[in-house]
Design an enzyme around this catalytic site. Structure first.
Site, PDB file in Angstrom:
ATOM      1  N   LYS A   1       0.839  -1.189   0.000  1.00 21.93           N
ATOM      2  CA  LYS A   1       0.000   0.000   0.000  1.00 21.93           C
ATOM      3  C   LYS A   1       0.884   1.253   0.000  1.00 21.93           C
ATOM      4  O   LYS A   1       0.697   2.157  -0.795  1.00 21.93           O
ATOM      5  CB  LYS A   1      -0.879  -0.052   1.248  1.00 21.93           C
ATOM      6  CG  LYS A   1      -1.851   1.062   1.428  1.00 21.93           C
ATOM      7  CD  LYS A   1      -2.787   0.735   2.590  1.00 21.93           C
ATOM      8  CE  LYS A   1      -3.486   1.962   3.119  1.00 21.93           C
ATOM      9  NZ  LYS A   1      -4.354   1.658   4.254  1.00 21.93           N
TER      10      LYS A   1
ATOM     11  N   GLU B   1      10.655  -4.449   4.449  1.00 16.90           N
ATOM     12  CA  GLU B   1      10.776  -5.867   4.046  1.00 16.90           C
ATOM     13  C   GLU B   1      10.424  -6.026   2.567  1.00 16.90           C
ATOM     14  O   GLU B   1      11.149  -6.654   1.799  1.00 16.90           O
ATOM     15  CB  GLU B   1       9.834  -6.753   4.876  1.00 16.90           C
ATOM     16  CG  GLU B   1      10.186  -6.890   6.339  1.00 16.90           C
ATOM     17  CD  GLU B   1       9.569  -5.821   7.212  1.00 16.90           C
ATOM     18  OE1 GLU B   1       9.168  -4.749   6.677  1.00 16.90           O
ATOM     19  OE2 GLU B   1       9.496  -6.029   8.439  1.00 16.90           O
TER      20      GLU B   1
ATOM     21  N   GLY C   1      -4.747  -2.546   5.758  1.00 13.67           N
ATOM     22  CA  GLY C   1      -3.969  -3.667   5.219  1.00 13.67           C
ATOM     23  C   GLY C   1      -4.626  -5.018   5.457  1.00 13.67           C
ATOM     24  O   GLY C   1      -4.811  -5.815   4.537  1.00 13.67           O
ATOM     25  N   ARG C   2      -5.011  -5.284   6.697  1.00 16.29           N
ATOM     26  CA  ARG C   2      -5.564  -6.613   7.027  1.00 16.29           C
ATOM     27  C   ARG C   2      -7.005  -6.778   6.536  1.00 16.29           C
ATOM     28  O   ARG C   2      -7.595  -7.842   6.702  1.00 16.29           O
ATOM     29  CB  ARG C   2      -5.441  -6.883   8.523  1.00 16.29           C
ATOM     30  CG  ARG C   2      -6.105  -5.850   9.411  1.00 16.29           C
ATOM     31  CD  ARG C   2      -5.668  -6.019  10.863  1.00 16.29           C
ATOM     32  NE  ARG C   2      -6.123  -4.940  11.722  1.00 16.29           N
ATOM     33  CZ  ARG C   2      -5.509  -3.764  11.860  1.00 16.29           C
ATOM     34  NH1 ARG C   2      -4.426  -3.497  11.164  1.00 16.29           N
ATOM     35  NH2 ARG C   2      -5.987  -2.846  12.669  1.00 16.29           N
TER      36      ARG C   2
ATOM     37  N   GLU D   1      -4.287  -7.966  15.400  1.00 18.60           N
ATOM     38  CA  GLU D   1      -3.834  -6.612  15.089  1.00 18.60           C
ATOM     39  C   GLU D   1      -4.994  -5.626  15.265  1.00 18.60           C
ATOM     40  O   GLU D   1      -4.784  -4.451  15.537  1.00 18.60           O
ATOM     41  CB  GLU D   1      -3.274  -6.539  13.657  1.00 18.60           C
ATOM     42  CG  GLU D   1      -2.275  -5.412  13.475  1.00 18.60           C
ATOM     43  CD  GLU D   1      -1.482  -5.494  12.185  1.00 18.60           C
ATOM     44  OE1 GLU D   1      -0.258  -5.646  12.266  1.00 18.60           O
ATOM     45  OE2 GLU D   1      -2.071  -5.420  11.094  1.00 18.60           O
TER      46      GLU D   1
ATOM     47  N   HIS E   1      -3.563 -34.639  16.730  1.00 13.28           N
ATOM     48  CA  HIS E   1      -2.398 -35.440  17.127  1.00 13.28           C
ATOM     49  C   HIS E   1      -1.294 -34.556  17.663  1.00 13.28           C
ATOM     50  O   HIS E   1      -0.138 -34.958  17.713  1.00 13.28           O
ATOM     51  CB  HIS E   1      -1.910 -36.271  15.939  1.00 13.28           C
ATOM     52  CG  HIS E   1      -2.938 -37.269  15.510  1.00 13.28           C
ATOM     53  ND1 HIS E   1      -2.955 -38.564  15.973  1.00 13.28           N
ATOM     54  CD2 HIS E   1      -4.030 -37.134  14.721  1.00 13.28           C
ATOM     55  CE1 HIS E   1      -3.996 -39.191  15.451  1.00 13.28           C
ATOM     56  NE2 HIS E   1      -4.667 -38.348  14.695  1.00 13.28           N
TER      57      HIS E   1
ATOM     58  N   LYS F   1       9.706  -1.333  14.287  1.00 10.58           N
ATOM     59  CA  LYS F   1      10.221  -0.898  12.979  1.00 10.58           C
ATOM     60  C   LYS F   1      11.261   0.201  13.160  1.00 10.58           C
ATOM     61  O   LYS F   1      12.329   0.170  12.563  1.00 10.58           O
ATOM     62  CB  LYS F   1       9.077  -0.310  12.140  1.00 10.58           C
ATOM     63  CG  LYS F   1       8.168  -1.296  11.490  1.00 10.58           C
ATOM     64  CD  LYS F   1       7.290  -0.509  10.501  1.00 10.58           C
ATOM     65  CE  LYS F   1       6.131  -1.306   9.995  1.00 10.58           C
ATOM     66  NZ  LYS F   1       5.195  -0.523   9.210  1.00 10.58           N
TER      67      LYS F   1
HETATM   68  C1  G6Q Z   1      -2.371  -4.320   8.369  1.00  5.94           C
HETATM   69  C2  G6Q Z   1      -1.144  -3.568   8.545  1.00  5.94           C
HETATM   70  C3  G6Q Z   1       0.087  -4.227   7.967  1.00  5.94           C
HETATM   71  C4  G6Q Z   1       0.378  -3.868   6.518  1.00  5.94           C
HETATM   72  C5  G6Q Z   1       1.828  -4.236   6.230  1.00  5.94           C
HETATM   73  C6  G6Q Z   1       2.222  -3.991   4.796  1.00  5.94           C
HETATM   74  O1  G6Q Z   1      -3.455  -3.937   8.680  1.00  5.94           O
HETATM   75  O2  G6Q Z   1      -1.337  -2.275   8.146  1.00  5.94           O
HETATM   76  O3  G6Q Z   1       0.093  -5.617   8.107  1.00  5.94           O
HETATM   77  O4  G6Q Z   1      -0.494  -4.519   5.666  1.00  5.94           O
HETATM   78  O5  G6Q Z   1       2.671  -3.535   7.096  1.00  5.94           O
HETATM   79  O6  G6Q Z   1       2.078  -2.648   4.489  1.00  5.94           O
HETATM   80  P1  G6Q Z   1       2.227  -2.155   3.009  1.00  5.94           P
HETATM   81  O7  G6Q Z   1       1.135  -2.742   2.201  1.00  5.94           O
HETATM   82  O8  G6Q Z   1       2.165  -0.656   3.063  1.00  5.94           O
HETATM   83  O9  G6Q Z   1       3.574  -2.633   2.513  1.00  5.94           O
END
Ligand code: G6Q
Length: 531
Positions: free
Chosen positions: A204, A210, A265-266, A351, A382, A502
């Site tokens: 996003k 990463e 994001g989630r 989260e 198991h 971070k």
């Molecule tokens: C979810 C968070 C988080 C996000 C990641 C990736 O709700 O905001 O998991 O999706 O940190 O972020 P980017 O899509 O900006 O790389």
């Protein structure tokens, strides 16, 4: 405060009564329980009879929901109010699956046409790749698709790909790279030819360290083969809101698929973040997935609270978290395709509701989001089920099963499902000392073989795992999380807790580059790694 509400106090009193009751007795005294403590809606049959509740419990829980203004808060979300208070944003993942003729206005603008414009572009792009029309830099069609992303830009795509594998193009290879650990990238690239590989950089912000590190490594991997910057545009596309960074990377912004700040994001797997899913299952199945989400959105918005799947399940979660001291909840899908579903729900729930202050900023005086975990059945049986059956902790479970399998093979499916039903039964009713002794067990061994029972579970029974039903299931849990967040009065839509680590990681990287970290542990690392 929440705990001062009469509805809360009534529940606390009621819980003390229910604590003394055993599910064995509740079933014996109320013979219609198994039939009636159920909801049959939108293709999902929920049996919640094996919960530690009486007929009075749900009305009391729904009173609490009502007093906490669940209905009002739900409307605020659906109408695009800025309910993510700390980031001053609307929370409109529900708009991502709204039909073309719906109007949802955010800051004076109807967002539904924008949603469909992106969906249409995604579909066109997916078709060009799936048909072989899209060519790599040396003219080869694409055979491998690698999604690079993390968190919300990874867990949904991986989960959906695994869940819908049976609907996916088997001649295309899908890989997912998320971890900054180089092993993730190195292993994902095994056997892939850059000439036939398309990277979908899903971020996003397009600044996540990463993802950007993995994207640069992917770029170098492609450059190593072609040594021509023009190759980037043929082997990389982006899902992002950051056009500037996308184009600085070398990706043609014509192949950038956007979404908006009102998609967290989630909560983004139905946005352009679903591109890898669409490439795998095709635009038609993707639309079915969206329709499933939509079905559950409408159900959540309109069904009466007592027959509202997310509300009932959400409030049962509140019951155990706040009145029975349950710290965790297990999600146990009896379907191998849902093997990543618990991992996906971990982020969704933890989260969102892993918060310790109210929306107003006060420290909460009650428990909030539970730890969510799970594995597909029967593997878990198991492994960790022992603790659920005979350990000292109360762990409410959600069993998820399908009446029809996508892979009919001999007696496998009946065996799988028999196991699921058996687990719910064993957890609820256990095995008494008398039963154990009557089977000829020695006195000294009997305590070890007794199952106390009275361990609660929900069972969700669905006809078949389809894109539509996967959509319903995910939306069900999204709205369970929403319901619980309303009760706990937390902001389910921010994630400040992710920030500190971070920032510190970047400071430590700088210290390592400078060669003089203060922490002896990090100096030790440098001593060994730089040898
Ligand atoms: C979810 C968070 C988080 C996000 C990641 C990736 O709700 O905001 O998991 O999706 O940190 O972020 P980017 O899509 O900006 O790389």
């Amino acid at each position: 405060m929440l705990t001062d509400l009469n509805a809360w106090k009534s529940l606390a009193d009621h819980a003390r009564e229910v604590e003394r009751l055993h599910l064995r007795d509740l079933f014996a005294l109320d013979v219609k329980r198994a039939e009636e403590l159920t909801i049959d809606a939108a293709g999902i049959y929920l049996d919640y009879s094996k919960n530690r509740i009486t007929r009075r419990t749900l009305p009391l829980l729904l009173d609490l929901a009502h007093v906490c203004k669940l209905e009002e808060r739900r409307e605020q979300m659906f109408q695009g109010e800025a309910i993510n208070l700390t980031e001053k944003r609307a929370v409109l993942h529900v708009a991502l699956r709204a039909p073309r003729d719906e109007r949802i206005v955010v800051n004076g603008e109807d967002v539904v046409p924008k949603v469909h414009e992106v969906l249409d572009r995604l579909a066109r792009f997916a078709e060009t790749v799936r048909s072989g029309e899209w060519k790599g830099f040396s003219g080869e069609p694409i055979r491998n698709i690698v999604n690079v992303g993390i968190g919300g830009s990874d867990l949904g795509p991986v989960m959906a790909y695994e869940a819908l594998r049976s609907y996916s193009r088997r001649d295309l290879v899908f890989r997912f790279v998320s971890n900054v650990d180089g092993t993730d990238f190195a292993e994902a690239m095994q056997g892939l030819d850059p000439a036939e590989t398309l990277f979908v950089i899903s971020s996003k912000t397009f600044t996540t360290i990463e993802t950007m590190t993995n994207a640069q490594t992917a770029r170098a991997w492609v450059m190593n083969r072609f040594d021509d910057a023009g190759a980037v545009a043929r082997h990389f596309v982006a899902v992002s809101t950051n056009a500037k960074e996308v184009s600085a990377f070398g990706i043609d912004t014509a192949n950038m698929f956007g979404f908006w700040d009102w998609v967290g994001g989630r909560y983004s797997m139905t946005s352009a973040i679903g591109l890898s899913t669409m490439l795998a299952i095709g635009p038609d199945h993707f639309r079915e997935l969206l329709a499933g989400f939509r079905t559950m959105d409408v159900h959540f918005r309109t069904a009466p609270l007592e027959s509202n799947l997310p509300v009932v399940m959400g409030m049962l979660g509140v019951w155990y978290t706040n009145f029975f001291g349950a710290d965790t909840t297990a999600v146990l899908p009896y379907d191998q395709y849902l093997k990543r579903f618990p991992a996906y729900l971990q982020q969704l729930s933890m989260e969102s509701n892993g918060k310790g202050v109210t929306r107003g900023g006060d420290r909460v005086a009650y428990e909030t989001g539970p730890i969510v975990w799970g594995e597909p059945g029967t593997n878990g049986q198991h492994s960790f089920y022992q603790l659920i059956h005979q350990g000292t902790k109360l762990i409410p479970c959600d069993f998820i099963g399908f009446a029809r399998t996508l892979n009919p093979l001999g007696k496998h499916h009946d065996l799988l499902m028999a196991n699921m039903f058996a687990q719910a039964e064993a957890l609820a009713f256990g095995k008494t000392r008398e039963q154990v002794l009557s089977e000829g067990t020695a006195e000294w061994l009997a305590p070890h073989r007794v199952f106390a029972g009275n361990r609660p579970s929900n069972t969700l029974l669905i006809e078949k795992l389809t894109p539509h039903m996967l959509g319903e299931l995910v939306a069900l849990y999204e709205h369970i999380v929403f319901t619980q967040g309303v009760i706990w009065d937390v902001n389910s839509f921010d994630q400040w807790g992710v920030e500190l680590g971070k920032v510190l990681a970047m400071r430590i990287v700088r210290e390592m580059d400078g060669g003089t970290p203060a922490d002896p542990l990090i100096r030790r690392y440098l001593d060994i790694s730089r040898k």
